[in-house]
Design a protein around this motif. Sequence first.
Motif, PDB file in Angstrom:
ATOM      1  N   ALA A 101      19.596  47.765  -6.899  1.00 50.29           N
ATOM      2  CA  ALA A 101      18.871  47.561  -8.152  1.00 50.29           C
ATOM      3  C   ALA A 101      17.887  46.428  -7.992  1.00 50.29           C
ATOM      4  N   PRO A 102      16.743  46.491  -8.697  1.00 46.19           N
ATOM      5  CA  PRO A 102      15.794  45.387  -8.629  1.00 46.19           C
ATOM      6  C   PRO A 102      16.419  44.110  -9.175  1.00 46.19           C
ATOM      7  N   GLN A 103      16.081  43.017  -8.554  1.00 45.85           N
ATOM      8  CA  GLN A 103      16.644  41.734  -8.951  1.00 45.85           C
ATOM      9  C   GLN A 103      15.839  41.138 -10.097  1.00 45.85           C
ATOM     10  N   THR A 104      16.547  40.781 -11.163  1.00 44.69           N
ATOM     11  CA  THR A 104      15.904  40.167 -12.317  1.00 44.69           C
ATOM     12  C   THR A 104      16.098  38.664 -12.240  1.00 44.69           C
ATOM     13  N   PRO A 105      15.025  37.886 -12.288  1.00 39.77           N
ATOM     14  CA  PRO A 105      15.179  36.430 -12.230  1.00 39.77           C
ATOM     15  C   PRO A 105      16.080  35.931 -13.351  1.00 39.77           C
ATOM     16  N   ALA A 106      16.903  34.966 -13.041  1.00 43.95           N
ATOM     17  CA  ALA A 106      17.777  34.383 -14.061  1.00 43.95           C
ATOM     18  C   ALA A 106      16.925  33.653 -15.087  1.00 43.95           C
ATOM     19  N   PRO A 107      17.282  33.748 -16.373  1.00 43.53           N
ATOM     20  CA  PRO A 107      16.506  33.041 -17.399  1.00 43.53           C
ATOM     21  C   PRO A 107      16.573  31.543 -17.201  1.00 43.53           C
ATOM     22  N   ALA A 108      15.467  30.888 -17.466  1.00 43.94           N
ATOM     23  CA  ALA A 108      15.426  29.436 -17.313  1.00 43.94           C
ATOM     24  C   ALA A 108      16.311  28.781 -18.360  1.00 43.94           C
ATOM     25  N   ALA A 109      16.960  27.729 -17.981  1.00 46.55           N
ATOM     26  CA  ALA A 109      17.784  26.993 -18.936  1.00 46.55           C
ATOM     27  C   ALA A 109      16.892  26.358 -19.989  1.00 46.55           C
ATOM     28  N   PRO A 110      17.317  26.345 -21.260  1.00 43.64           N
ATOM     29  CA  PRO A 110      16.509  25.711 -22.298  1.00 43.64           C
ATOM     30  C   PRO A 110      16.139  24.278 -21.928  1.00 43.64           C
ATOM     31  N   HIS A 111      14.896  23.926 -22.187  1.00 46.35           N
ATOM     32  CA  HIS A 111      14.378  22.575 -21.937  1.00 46.35           C
ATOM     33  C   HIS A 111      14.268  22.257 -20.448  1.00 46.35           C
ATOM     34  N   ALA A 112      14.384  23.274 -19.600  1.00 46.50           N
ATOM     35  CA  ALA A 112      14.297  22.999 -18.163  1.00 46.50           C
ATOM     36  C   ALA A 112      12.884  22.607 -17.753  1.00 46.50           C
ATOM     37  N   ASP A 113      11.895  22.947 -18.599  1.00 45.66           N
ATOM     38  CA  ASP A 113      10.504  22.678 -18.249  1.00 45.66           C
ATOM     39  C   ASP A 113       9.927  21.495 -19.020  1.00 45.66           C
ATOM     40  N   VAL A 114      10.784  20.615 -19.528  1.00 48.57           N
ATOM     41  CA  VAL A 114      10.295  19.445 -20.262  1.00 48.57           C
ATOM     42  C   VAL A 114       9.694  18.451 -19.280  1.00 48.57           C
ATOM     43  N   PRO A 115       8.424  18.097 -19.447  1.00 46.06           N
ATOM     44  CA  PRO A 115       7.826  17.132 -18.513  1.00 46.06           C
ATOM     45  C   PRO A 115       8.416  15.740 -18.732  1.00 46.06           C
ATOM     46  N   PRO A 116       8.748  15.039 -17.674  1.00 41.32           N
ATOM     47  CA  PRO A 116       9.316  13.697 -17.831  1.00 41.32           C
ATOM     48  C   PRO A 116       8.262  12.702 -18.295  1.00 41.32           C
ATOM     49  N   ILE A 117       8.711  11.660 -18.947  1.00 35.84           N
ATOM     50  CA  ILE A 117       7.812  10.604 -19.407  1.00 35.84           C
ATOM     51  C   ILE A 117       8.140   9.279 -18.729  1.00 35.84           C
ATOM     52  N   ALA A 118       9.083   9.300 -17.797  1.00 39.89           N
ATOM     53  CA  ALA A 118       9.475   8.120 -17.014  1.00 39.89           C
ATOM     54  C   ALA A 118      10.055   8.642 -15.699  1.00 39.89           C
ATOM     55  N   PRO A 119      10.207   7.776 -14.707  1.00 40.51           N
ATOM     56  CA  PRO A 119      10.767   8.229 -13.433  1.00 40.51           C
ATOM     57  C   PRO A 119      12.106   8.944 -13.616  1.00 40.51           C
ATOM     58  N   VAL A 120      12.260  10.072 -12.927  1.00 36.08           N
ATOM     59  CA  VAL A 120      13.490  10.863 -13.030  1.00 36.08           C
ATOM     60  C   VAL A 120      14.459  10.423 -11.933  1.00 36.08           C
ATOM     61  N   PRO A 121      15.633   9.953 -12.302  1.00 34.63           N
ATOM     62  CA  PRO A 121      16.595   9.525 -11.275  1.00 34.63           C
ATOM     63  C   PRO A 121      17.176  10.731 -10.539  1.00 34.63           C
ATOM     64  N   ASP A 122      17.434  10.569  -9.262  1.00 37.74           N
ATOM     65  CA  ASP A 122      18.113  11.592  -8.483  1.00 37.74           C
ATOM     66  C   ASP A 122      19.613  11.355  -8.634  1.00 37.74           C
ATOM     67  N   LEU A 123      20.243  12.119  -9.505  1.00 39.32           N
ATOM     68  CA  LEU A 123      21.648  11.884  -9.816  1.00 39.32           C
ATOM     69  C   LEU A 123      22.582  12.306  -8.692  1.00 39.32           C
ATOM     70  N   SER A 124      22.052  13.064  -7.733  1.00 38.53           N
ATOM     71  CA  SER A 124      22.895  13.413  -6.587  1.00 38.53           C
ATOM     72  C   SER A 124      23.058  12.235  -5.631  1.00 38.53           C
ATOM     73  N   ASP A 125      22.211  11.227  -5.781  1.00 44.45           N
ATOM     74  CA  ASP A 125      22.311  10.006  -4.978  1.00 44.45           C
ATOM     75  C   ASP A 125      23.327   9.078  -5.636  1.00 44.45           C
ATOM     76  N   VAL A 126      24.492   8.997  -5.054  1.00 42.26           N
ATOM     77  CA  VAL A 126      25.558   8.169  -5.633  1.00 42.26           C
ATOM     78  C   VAL A 126      25.757   6.882  -4.837  1.00 42.26           C
ATOM     79  N   THR A 127      24.688   6.420  -4.231  1.00 42.98           N
ATOM     80  CA  THR A 127      24.754   5.150  -3.509  1.00 42.98           C
ATOM     81  C   THR A 127      25.209   4.042  -4.456  1.00 42.98           C
ATOM     82  N   GLY A 128      26.169   3.277  -4.037  1.00 43.71           N
ATOM     83  CA  GLY A 128      26.679   2.187  -4.865  1.00 43.71           C
ATOM     84  C   GLY A 128      27.738   2.601  -5.856  1.00 43.71           C
ATOM     85  N   MET A 129      28.158   3.854  -5.823  1.00 45.53           N
ATOM     86  CA  MET A 129      29.193   4.302  -6.759  1.00 45.53           C
ATOM     87  C   MET A 129      30.455   3.461  -6.576  1.00 45.53           C
ATOM     88  N   PRO A 130      31.022   2.943  -7.653  1.00 46.09           N
ATOM     89  CA  PRO A 130      32.194   2.061  -7.532  1.00 46.09           C
ATOM     90  C   PRO A 130      33.346   2.753  -6.797  1.00 46.09           C
TER      91      PRO A 130
END
Length: 209
Positions: free
Chosen positions: A7-36
């Motif tokens: 069957a043809p593949q249908t792209p998954a719908p985008a999550a709501p608000h996934a395309d909101v442009p940031p207004i400040a630097p976006v932190p990389d939350l996968s970077d857990v450097t310094g995690m206690p």
Amino acid sequence: MPHGNSAPQTPAPAAPHADVPPIAPVPDLSDVTGMPEGPAPVTDPLRNIDPWDGAGMTAHLIACARRAANGAAQRAGRMQATGKGMREWHTSIHAAVLSTLAAAEQNAPEPDRPWHAARLDAYAAAYGLRGWYRYTDFRGKHAIQVNRIRTHLDGNHGRYYTTRHAPRGSVMNSGPYSHGVVDRDTQRQVYEAVSARIALQWIQEHEAA
């Protein structure tokens, strides 16, 4: 292109608000450097910690809280990277990530809390997220309330909601007002009205301002 009976593949719908442009630097939350970090929880506290060892049990509980907080911090990173992890009560992927970051900060032992709080503040600032706040509960514990999350594109739309008071003239409501308006950014009542229509009119005027 699909082949054979595939069957043809249908792209998954985008999550709501996934395309909101940031207004400040976006932190990389996968970077857990310094995690206690700290000692791991005891495997079987009922067996391995003496009932009279208060310090030992306290250390175990702190280790459990740290593990829960760090686990939530790591989940937030995965959610940010994949756009997955929304629950039915989340209004957007940003709400899902923010809720997970809030859980991490709330669960964290007090010495660990600043690291988690900085991540939450940075993520909220990146997209102008509102509809949440910190507070101290009736037990004196640090807590975070996450309501309906709005981005900077939403403005004040969805900020307020109405509540109905007890019947006028009753013990619980001796005044003239039948309805209140609550601010989701603070969970405080900001207006009272003699009817639901007037309360909703107040909301429409203030959310449009």
